[in-house]
Enzyme design. Structure first.
Site, short mmCIF file in Angstrom:
data_model
loop_
_atom_site.label_atom_id
_atom_site.label_comp_id
_atom_site.label_asym_id
_atom_site.label_seq_id
_atom_site.Cartn_x
_atom_site.Cartn_y
_atom_site.Cartn_z
N GLY A 109 -0.26 7.51 1.29
CA GLY A 109 -0.03 8.95 1.35
C GLY A 109 0.19 9.43 2.77
N PHE A 110 -0.52 8.82 3.72
CA PHE A 110 -0.35 9.18 5.13
C PHE A 110 1.07 8.87 5.59
CE2 PHE A 110 -0.31 7.93 9.60
CZ PHE A 110 -0.89 9.03 10.21
N ARG A 151 -12.65 5.14 -3.37
CA ARG A 151 -12.74 5.17 -1.91
C ARG A 151 -13.90 6.06 -1.47
NH1 ARG A 151 -7.65 6.62 2.08
NH2 ARG A 151 -8.81 7.74 3.69
N HIS A 188 -14.43 3.29 4.16
CA HIS A 188 -13.58 3.68 5.28
C HIS A 188 -14.44 4.11 6.47
CE1 HIS A 188 -9.72 4.28 6.82
NE2 HIS A 188 -9.44 5.51 6.43
N TRP A 215 0.87 -1.18 0.00
CA TRP A 215 0.00 0.00 0.00
C TRP A 215 0.90 1.23 0.00
CZ3 TRP A 215 -4.11 2.54 -1.07
CH2 TRP A 215 -4.58 3.61 -0.32
N ASP A 233 -1.00 15.00 6.39
CA ASP A 233 -1.57 14.27 5.25
C ASP A 233 -2.71 15.09 4.68
OD1 ASP A 233 -2.30 12.28 3.43
OD2 ASP A 233 -3.53 11.21 4.92
#
EC number: 3.11.1.3
Length: 290
Positions: free
Chosen positions: A43-44, A155, A186, A40, A54
């Site tokens: 981005g975080f 997402r 999420h 994965w 982020d």
């Protein structure tokens, strides 16, 4: 079989595919060695490694080059976290071929406004774009890919934004209709109830993707038993493990006034050199240096 084909086959198989977060090639290599199915490209985690929030502060080129470096280091598929796609559908149409050429096998794009705020903040800005706008971004992504096995994951942030199950399902269905290959749902609730309710009510044909950061009670066996979930992503465990370990070692060195005690607990320099691919370089040296 290419990495893209491997990820597509995993999604089509009905078996649960696991992806571990990585913020650099070394961590990605460790994830591969540990037996995870994919990486994965978080981005975080990358933002955290630069010590910035982020919130789309890092440039696309910074993220893209790290994805390129990671993809070139491992033999398993890379799922790139492209946040909101760095703009509108026009930007997405440009971005997707860049990530595909960099070696990613999939992108995950979320339905927030640009610039985004992280989903992990309880008091963050959780502003979503119109469904029709995001459908356009998904269509742009699928049209721009060169390889049909390159996976486009939409997402859904409706639960994060507090909009409820009905809106989350509505958005997921709309994104599937627009061409998404999978739907990432999420939640930051501390129990899996909200996610389980969504999975149970999901009427779509494409598989779901879960990121159980907030609800670690769910095991891979639990998730696999849900049958509608194709991928589980461990979204930030590499950076959290790194911060914890580094903080502990640094504190111990200061406490001990030196490295004598802590050194035995650390991986050897030889192990690090092995991870750097030294053996491969030595083979090249032996063959070509005259």
């Amino acid at each position: 079989m290419t990495k893209n084909q491997a990820l597509r086959a995993a999604l089509d198989s009905g078996r649960l595919f696991t992806a571990m977060a990585a913020h650099n090639p070394l961590v990605a290599k460790l994830a591969e060695q540990a037996g995870f199915g994919g990486i994965w490209g978080s981005g975080f985690e990358l933002s955290a490694s630069y010590a910035v929030p982020d919130a789309n502060i890092l440039s696309m080129s910074t993220h893209l080059e790290m994805m390129r470096a990671i993809a070139s280091t491992v033999s398993i598929p890379l799922i790139a976290d492209i946040d909101t796609g760095f703009g509108n559908a026009v930007n997405v149409h440009y971005v997707v071929p860049q990530y595909e050429a960099a070696g990613a096998s999939a992108i995950v794009m979320e339905d927030k406004t640009f610039p985004k705020d992280t989903s992990l903040r309880t008091d963050g800005r959780q502003e979503l774009v119109r469904i029709e706008e995001f459908q356009g971004k998904i269509a742009a992504a699928t049209a721009a890919r060169a390889d049909r096995d390159f996976v486009v994951i939409a997402r859904v942030e409706a639960l994060i934004a507090g909009l409820g199950q009905q809106e989350a399902v509505r958005r997921g269905q709309a994104y599937e209709e627009a061409g998404a290959d999978a739907i990432l749902i999420h939640s930051r609730q501390k129990t899996p109830d909200e996610i389980l309710a969504f999975v149970k009510s999901w009427p779509g044909k494409v598989p779901l993707v879960l990121v159980p950061t907030a609800y670690p009670q769910l095991t891979e066996a639990d998730i696999a038993a849900l049958s509608k979930v194709g991928i589980v992503i461990y979204g930030n465990h590499a950076i959290r493990a790194a911060v914890g370990a580094v903080r502990e070692v640094f504190a111990r060195i200061r406490r001990d006034g030196g490295i004598r005690e802590v050194d035995a607990a650390l991986p050897s320099v030889k192990e690090i050199i092995e991870l750097q691919g030294d053996e491969r370089m030595r083979a090249v040296e032996a063959r070509y240096l005259k």
